[in-house]
Design a protein around this motif. Structure first.
Motif, PDB file in Angstrom:
ATOM      1  N   PRO A  68       0.867  -1.192   0.000  1.00 54.86           N
ATOM      2  CA  PRO A  68       0.000   0.000   0.000  1.00 54.86           C
ATOM      3  C   PRO A  68       0.902   1.240   0.000  1.00 54.86           C
ATOM      4  CG  PRO A  68       0.095  -0.954   2.195  1.00 54.86           C
ATOM      5  CD  PRO A  68       0.871  -1.883   1.297  1.00 54.86           C
ATOM      6  N   PRO A  69       0.350   2.395  -0.398  1.00 53.71           N
ATOM      7  CA  PRO A  69       1.143   3.627  -0.328  1.00 53.71           C
ATOM      8  C   PRO A  69       1.635   3.852   1.101  1.00 53.71           C
ATOM      9  CG  PRO A  69      -0.899   4.000  -1.522  1.00 53.71           C
ATOM     10  CD  PRO A  69      -1.006   2.635  -0.920  1.00 53.71           C
ATOM     11  N   ARG A  70       2.779   4.477   1.232  1.00 50.31           N
ATOM     12  CA  ARG A  70       3.322   4.784   2.570  1.00 50.31           C
ATOM     13  C   ARG A  70       3.394   6.302   2.697  1.00 50.31           C
ATOM     14  NH1 ARG A  70       8.723   2.685   3.307  1.00 50.31           N
ATOM     15  NH2 ARG A  70       8.341   3.154   5.485  1.00 50.31           N
ATOM     16  N   LYS A  71       2.224   6.902   2.879  1.00 51.64           N
ATOM     17  CA  LYS A  71       2.145   8.355   2.885  1.00 51.64           C
ATOM     18  C   LYS A  71       2.465   8.908   4.267  1.00 51.64           C
ATOM     19  CE  LYS A  71      -0.732   8.739  -1.106  1.00 51.64           C
ATOM     20  NZ  LYS A  71      -1.924   9.231  -1.780  1.00 51.64           N
ATOM     21  N   VAL A  72       3.281   9.920   4.260  1.00 49.97           N
ATOM     22  CA  VAL A  72       3.640  10.587   5.502  1.00 49.97           C
ATOM     23  C   VAL A  72       3.678  12.079   5.212  1.00 49.97           C
ATOM     24  CG1 VAL A  72       6.055  10.031   4.960  1.00 49.97           C
ATOM     25  CG2 VAL A  72       5.501  10.880   7.202  1.00 49.97           C
ATOM     26  N   ARG A  73       3.234  12.858   6.199  1.00 47.81           N
ATOM     27  CA  ARG A  73       3.288  14.316   6.027  1.00 47.81           C
ATOM     28  C   ARG A  73       4.384  14.885   6.915  1.00 47.81           C
ATOM     29  NH1 ARG A  73      -2.803  16.765   4.927  1.00 47.81           N
ATOM     30  NH2 ARG A  73      -3.227  15.300   3.217  1.00 47.81           N
ATOM     31  N   VAL A  74       5.304  15.579   6.281  1.00 44.03           N
ATOM     32  CA  VAL A  74       6.352  16.242   7.050  1.00 44.03           C
ATOM     33  C   VAL A  74       6.028  17.733   7.142  1.00 44.03           C
ATOM     34  CG1 VAL A  74       8.167  14.589   6.461  1.00 44.03           C
ATOM     35  CG2 VAL A  74       7.793  16.577   4.990  1.00 44.03           C
ATOM     36  N   GLY A  75       6.448  18.321   8.242  1.00 49.34           N
ATOM     37  CA  GLY A  75       6.287  19.765   8.433  1.00 49.34           C
ATOM     38  C   GLY A  75       7.656  20.398   8.646  1.00 49.34           C
ATOM     39  N   LEU A  76       7.982  21.382   7.813  1.00 47.97           N
ATOM     40  CA  LEU A  76       9.256  22.090   7.946  1.00 47.97           C
ATOM     41  C   LEU A  76       8.942  23.491   8.466  1.00 47.97           C
ATOM     42  CD1 LEU A  76       9.671  19.855   5.736  1.00 47.97           C
ATOM     43  CD2 LEU A  76      11.397  21.334   4.722  1.00 47.97           C
ATOM     44  N   VAL A  77       9.574  23.850   9.575  1.00 47.82           N
ATOM     45  CA  VAL A  77       9.284  25.151  10.187  1.00 47.82           C
ATOM     46  C   VAL A  77      10.501  26.062  10.048  1.00 47.82           C
ATOM     47  CG1 VAL A  77       8.635  26.357  12.304  1.00 47.82           C
ATOM     48  CG2 VAL A  77       7.751  24.053  11.867  1.00 47.82           C
ATOM     49  N   ALA A 284      15.250  20.469   3.496  1.00 47.00           N
ATOM     50  CA  ALA A 284      16.196  21.535   3.818  1.00 47.00           C
ATOM     51  C   ALA A 284      15.449  22.666   4.522  1.00 47.00           C
ATOM     52  CB  ALA A 284      16.847  22.042   2.538  1.00 47.00           C
ATOM     53  N   ILE A 285      15.928  23.034   5.693  1.00 45.16           N
ATOM     54  CA  ILE A 285      15.247  24.040   6.523  1.00 45.16           C
ATOM     55  C   ILE A 285      16.251  25.122   6.910  1.00 45.16           C
ATOM     56  CG2 ILE A 285      14.012  24.455   8.696  1.00 45.16           C
ATOM     57  CD1 ILE A 285      13.318  21.423   8.661  1.00 45.16           C
ATOM     58  N   ASN A 286      15.898  26.360   6.648  1.00 44.97           N
ATOM     59  CA  ASN A 286      16.778  27.482   6.994  1.00 44.97           C
ATOM     60  C   ASN A 286      15.979  28.517   7.780  1.00 44.97           C
ATOM     61  OD1 ASN A 286      18.965  29.254   7.024  1.00 44.97           O
ATOM     62  ND2 ASN A 286      18.519  30.073   4.987  1.00 44.97           N
ATOM     63  N   ARG A 287      16.607  29.192   8.737  1.00 37.29           N
ATOM     64  CA  ARG A 287      15.884  30.247   9.445  1.00 37.29           C
ATOM     65  C   ARG A 287      15.713  31.470   8.545  1.00 37.29           C
ATOM     66  NH1 ARG A 287      18.461  31.759  14.930  1.00 37.29           N
ATOM     67  NH2 ARG A 287      18.644  29.486  15.195  1.00 37.29           N
ATOM     68  N   VAL A 288      14.941  32.443   8.991  1.00 34.86           N
ATOM     69  CA  VAL A 288      14.748  33.688   8.235  1.00 34.86           C
ATOM     70  C   VAL A 288      15.065  34.888   9.097  1.00 34.86           C
ATOM     71  CG1 VAL A 288      13.093  33.175   6.415  1.00 34.86           C
ATOM     72  CG2 VAL A 288      12.263  33.490   8.741  1.00 34.86           C
ATOM     73  N   GLY A 289      15.383  35.987   8.416  1.00 28.99           N
ATOM     74  CA  GLY A 289      15.549  37.266   9.092  1.00 28.99           C
ATOM     75  C   GLY A 289      16.995  37.627   9.340  1.00 28.99           C
ATOM     76  N   THR A 290      17.179  38.809   9.891  1.00 29.27           N
ATOM     77  CA  THR A 290      18.503  39.329  10.211  1.00 29.27           C
ATOM     78  C   THR A 290      18.563  39.491  11.723  1.00 29.27           C
ATOM     79  OG1 THR A 290      18.547  40.472   8.092  1.00 29.27           O
ATOM     80  CG2 THR A 290      20.103  41.225   9.768  1.00 29.27           C
ATOM     81  N   GLU A 291      19.606  38.946  12.333  1.00 29.10           N
ATOM     82  CA  GLU A 291      19.699  38.963  13.793  1.00 29.10           C
ATOM     83  C   GLU A 291      20.756  39.975  14.227  1.00 29.10           C
ATOM     84  OE1 GLU A 291      20.254  34.788  14.782  1.00 29.10           O
ATOM     85  OE2 GLU A 291      18.252  34.275  14.010  1.00 29.10           O
ATOM     86  N   THR A 332      11.688  35.482   3.288  1.00 28.63           N
ATOM     87  CA  THR A 332      11.595  36.585   4.262  1.00 28.63           C
ATOM     88  C   THR A 332      10.640  36.338   5.431  1.00 28.63           C
ATOM     89  OG1 THR A 332       9.879  37.540   2.859  1.00 28.63           O
ATOM     90  CG2 THR A 332      12.124  38.370   2.544  1.00 28.63           C
ATOM     91  N   ARG A 333       9.749  35.368   5.324  1.00 29.85           N
ATOM     92  CA  ARG A 333       8.705  35.226   6.342  1.00 29.85           C
ATOM     93  C   ARG A 333       8.830  33.920   7.113  1.00 29.85           C
ATOM     94  NH1 ARG A 333       2.871  35.429   4.366  1.00 29.85           N
ATOM     95  NH2 ARG A 333       2.532  35.761   6.601  1.00 29.85           N
ATOM     96  N   ASP A 334       8.316  33.934   8.335  1.00 30.23           N
ATOM     97  CA  ASP A 334       8.115  32.679   9.044  1.00 30.23           C
ATOM     98  C   ASP A 334       7.240  31.774   8.174  1.00 30.23           C
ATOM     99  OD1 ASP A 334       9.382  34.019  11.092  1.00 30.23           O
ATOM    100  OD2 ASP A 334       7.804  33.698  12.572  1.00 30.23           O
ATOM    101  N   GLY A 335       7.425  30.490   8.316  1.00 33.49           N
ATOM    102  CA  GLY A 335       6.613  29.627   7.468  1.00 33.49           C
ATOM    103  C   GLY A 335       6.568  28.179   7.928  1.00 33.49           C
ATOM    104  N   LEU A 336       5.513  27.527   7.478  1.00 34.67           N
ATOM    105  CA  LEU A 336       5.354  26.083   7.691  1.00 34.67           C
ATOM    106  C   LEU A 336       5.112  25.459   6.324  1.00 34.67           C
ATOM    107  CD1 LEU A 336       4.750  23.461   9.328  1.00 34.67           C
ATOM    108  CD2 LEU A 336       2.359  24.252   9.467  1.00 34.67           C
ATOM    109  N   LEU A 337       5.980  24.537   5.949  1.00 36.38           N
ATOM    110  CA  LEU A 337       5.817  23.819   4.681  1.00 36.38           C
ATOM    111  C   LEU A 337       5.357  22.403   5.015  1.00 36.38           C
ATOM    112  CD1 LEU A 337       6.306  23.811   1.560  1.00 36.38           C
ATOM    113  CD2 LEU A 337       8.611  23.000   2.039  1.00 36.38           C
ATOM    114  N   VAL A 338       4.162  22.071   4.546  1.00 40.80           N
ATOM    115  CA  VAL A 338       3.604  20.734   4.786  1.00 40.80           C
ATOM    116  C   VAL A 338       3.730  19.951   3.487  1.00 40.80           C
ATOM    117  CG1 VAL A 338       1.534  19.426   5.385  1.00 40.80           C
ATOM    118  CG2 VAL A 338       1.966  21.664   6.458  1.00 40.80           C
TER     119      VAL A 338
END
Lengths: 383, 383
Positions: A68-77, A284-291, A332-338
Motif C-alpha cells: 500500500p502507499p506509505r504516505k507521511v506528512r512532514v512539516g518544515l518550520v 532543507a530548513i533554513n531560518r529567516v531574518g537578520t539577527e 523573508t517570512r516565518d513559514g510552515l511547509l507541509v
C-alpha cells in the motif's frame, strides 16, 4: 547581500513568465510538478492570523500491487527569532517555545506526522560573536532540558514525531554539542544525533563552541518511516548524506542556519543532489531574518565590525529522489511547509536508477582507505 | 518530453523578467555572475557560417601575492550526429570527424587550451537498440584508432589538449569499453580513462555493450592543469567525483548523452554539486538532437516500440567551486562553450570552505568498509 530581498524565486517566475514557458522553465528547474495539497481552512486562517506562510504540496508515487502507499506528512518550520538578542535568555527561550507552539498547532491541523525545526531553534545564531556568554546559557540537556520536555508535550498532544535541533550541554562530559533531539509521537525520546561536520568559515565560528559529533549516522525508526538528521554544514558533505542513506534513512532532515551572501546559490543544489544520489527524500530548513547583536564583531573578511551578519534567507524545501522538488517557503517570512510524501517512491526510484547497485562501494571503501593515509600517492599521469 | 523544445532556460528568463528581478533570480539560481568573454570576430563569424552556437564566459579568482593567475580556457563541444544512423559506418565516422574539425578550428581561434567532446562522439547513441551490429563497429582502439590519430593531429596543430570520449575496442582482451582518450597538446596520448559506472535504465542498456571501467580515478597532468573525466552516468555518483578530486583533479569533465524526460531536472544539479563539494571546476557536456534508428525498439516502460528515444537536450555548462555556474549552451543547437577558468579559485575556495579538512574521511573509510559487508547491520534506533 542583495539590497532588496526577493520574497520568493518561484513567485517571481510565476508573475512574469508566460504560461507555456513557465511550465517548461519549472520542469527544467524543479522537475515533475508537485501537486498542491489541500489544507483545512482552519489551518489557513490560523496561519494568516499568526502571521506565517503556510504551503502544502504532495509527491506521489506509483501505485504498487503488493505494497500500500506509505504516505507521511512532514512539516518544515522556518522562523525569525522572537525577542531581541539582548533580552534575558529565559525570556528568549520561552518566546521561541510559544512561537513554535502556535506553528505546530497548525501543523497538527494539517495532519503533519513529523515536524522538524531549524538548527538551534531556541536561540539566535550567535556564534558569529565568538562570545561565550550569554550564548552558552542557551545550551540544554538533550534528555532533560526544558526544550525537550516542551517538545515531548507537543509530540504527545499531536501524535507527531518532533525533530528538535538545539544547542546541547552534556553535563556528564562537560561538553557542548550541536544536536537534534528526536522525539517519538508517543512522547518518548527516541534518541539524539549530533552535527557531524563543523564549519570554520566567516561568521560561522562554530568550532569555537562545539566539536564534530560522535553519534555517527544514526537513523531513527519512527511509526511514519525511518528518518535521519544531517545538521547544517553537513549538507556540503556528500558522504554524510550517503552514510545516513546506507543506514536506512528514508527522509533526511537538514535543519540549517545560513545567509545569502555565503551559500544561497548552493542551497537549492546540495540537499536536492543528496535526494537524487541516495534515492531518498531530503528536507532543507533554513531560518529567516537578520539577527542583530549588541556587541559588534568582525567577519574575517577585512571589513569593518558590524552588528549583524546578513539575511537568513529561509527558502525551506523538500526534494524527492526522482529529481523533483517542492517550491520553497519564502525568503523573508516565518513559514510552515507541509509536504506529503509517499515513501514508496524511494524504492521505485532505486529500482529504476539503481545507484546503490551500480555504486561500486566496496571499491570506494578501499580507495578511500588508501587516500586518507598521510603518505597517499595520487594517481596522476604525466607526459 | 515537452512538445516544444525551449531553446534556452537563461534566454527565456532574460526575455521576460524585469532587470532587478532578473539579477536576483540569476544570483539565486546561478550564483555570482560569470562575465562574458570577448571572442575574436573571426571565431564568431566562423561559428555563424558553420551553424553552431558560440558562447564565452570567464570565472575570475582573487589576485594572490605569491601565485600568478592560472588561467586556462576550456572548450565544451555539443553536437548532433551528422549523417542518418543507417549511413555506412565509416561515412558516419568521417562526417563526425569533419564536423568536430570545423568546431575545434573555432575553438583554436578562441584560445581554447583543453577541448572535450561529448560521450562516444563518433557515433549515434545506439545502445537503446540492443543490437550489436553495426554499432560495435564504431568501436576503435584507444591507442591506434583513426579517431585518436585524428585528435592527435588536432592537438598538435592547435597546441590543445583533446579529451576524446569514444567506444573503445580492446583487441588484446576482446572487450569493449566506454572510454575517454586524453591527448596532450604535444599530440602524445597521455592515457585513457574508462567509464566507472554503467547505467541499466530505460534506453540506456549500456551494460549490454560494456562493463564498469578498470582504470580507477586517474588524473592527467596537462600543461594547463590536472584534469579528469567522469563519463556520463558517473555524474550520479558523488563518490566518483570525489575520488577524482582526491587524486588531484582541478577540472573534471563529464561528457554525457542524456535525454529530457529522464534526467533534465538533475542535469543542472549534479555536476554543480560536485564542483561545490570538491572545490574544483566541472564541465558537463551533453549531445543535442533526436536520433532515429531504422529498427524499432522498446524502452522497458510498457509503451509501444518506436524509432527514437527522445531529445538530447544539450545545455552544456561549466560549474565553479564557489557555487556559481556559466550559462548553458542551447537545448537544441550544436555549440561550443568557451570558458576561461582561473584554477587558483580552487585552492582559494578550499581554504575558505575547508571541506577537505572538515570531511572526516578516515572515519568514512571505516564506516564504508563496514557498510559494504553483506552482514552489515544498519544503525537504526527503535522505540
Amino acid at each position: 547581500m542583495a539590497g532588496c530581498e526577493l520574497d520568493s524565486l518561484e513567485e517571481t517566475l510565476e508573475t512574469h513568465l508566460p504560461e507555456a514557458e513557465l511550465r517548461e522553465v519549472k520542469r527544467i528547474l524543479f522537475g515533475k510538478q508537485t501537486e498542491k495539497l489541500d489544507l483545512p481552512a482552519c489551518a489557513v486562517d490560523a496561519a494568516s492570523e499568526r502571521n506565517f506562510e503556510l504551503k502544502g504540496y504532495k509527491f506521489e508515487a506509483t501505485q504498487e500491487q503488493l505494497r500500500p502507499p506509505r504516505k507521511v506528512r512532514v512539516g518544515l518550520v522556518q522562523n525569525h527569532i522572537v525577542l531581541p538578542t539582548d533580552a534575558p535568555v529565559l525570556d528568549q527561550i520561552n518566546a521561541m517555545h510559544s512561537r513554535i507552539g502556535e506553528i505546530v498547532e497548525v501543523a497538527a491541523m494539517c495532519g503533519v506526522n513529523i515536524v522538524c525545526f531549524q538548527e538551534t531553534w531556541t536561540m539566535p545564531f550567535a556564534f558569529c560573536t565568538r562570545e561565550k556568554e550569554p550564548w552558552t546559557e542557551f545550551a540544554e540537556s538533550a534528555e532533560d532540558g526544558n526544550t525537550t520536555h516542551f517538545c515531548q508535550e507537543l509530540a504527545r498532544k499531536y501524535n507527531m514525531v518532533v525533530v528538535s535541533p538545539i544547542l546541547e550541554r552534556d553535563e556528564q562530559h562537560s561538553t557542548l554539542w550541536n544536536t537534534a533531539v528526536v522525539i517519538s509521537n508517543s512522547g518518548n525520546m527516541l534518541g539524539k544525533t549530533r552535527k557531524n561536520h563543523i564549519p570554520r568559515i566567516g561568521d560561522f565560528n562554530e568550532s569555537t563552541y562545539y566539536m564534530e559529533g560522535n553519534t555517527g549516522h544514526t537513523v531513527f525508526q519512527t511509526q511514519f518511516g525511518r528518518i535521519a538528521v544531517n545538521i547544517c554544514y553537513g549538507r556540503h558533505h556528500p558522504l554524510n548524506w550517503f552514510m545516513y542513506s546506507m543506514n536506512g534513512a528514508e527522509i533526511i532532515f537538514n535543519p540549517s542556519a545560513t545567509v545569502g551572501a555565503l551559500s544561497e546559490p548552493m542551497w537549492a543544489i546540495e540537499a536536492r543532489n543528496a535526494a537524487i544520489a541516495n534515492h531518498c527524500f531530503t528536507c532543507a530548513i533554513n531560518r529567516v531574518g537578520t539577527e542583530h547583536f549588541k556587541s559588534e564583531f568582525t567577519s574575517g573578511d577585512g571589513k569593518k565590525a558590524h552588528h549583524d551578519f546578513g539575511h537568513f534567507y529561509g527558502s525551506s524545501y523538500v526534494a524527492a529522489p526522482d529529481g523533483s522538488r517542492s517550491p520553497g517557503l519564502s525568503r523573508t517570512r516565518d513559514g510552515l511547509l507541509v509536504v506529503e510524501l509517499d515513501l514508496n517512491m524511494n524504492r521505485q526510484i532505486s529500482d529504476k536508477w539503481s545507484f546503490k547497485m551500480t555504486g561500486r562501494y566496496a571499491e570506494y571503501a578501499e580507495e578511500l582507505s588508501a587516500a586518507v593515509r598521510h603518505d597517499f600517492k595520487p594517481n596522476i599521469v604525466k607526459e
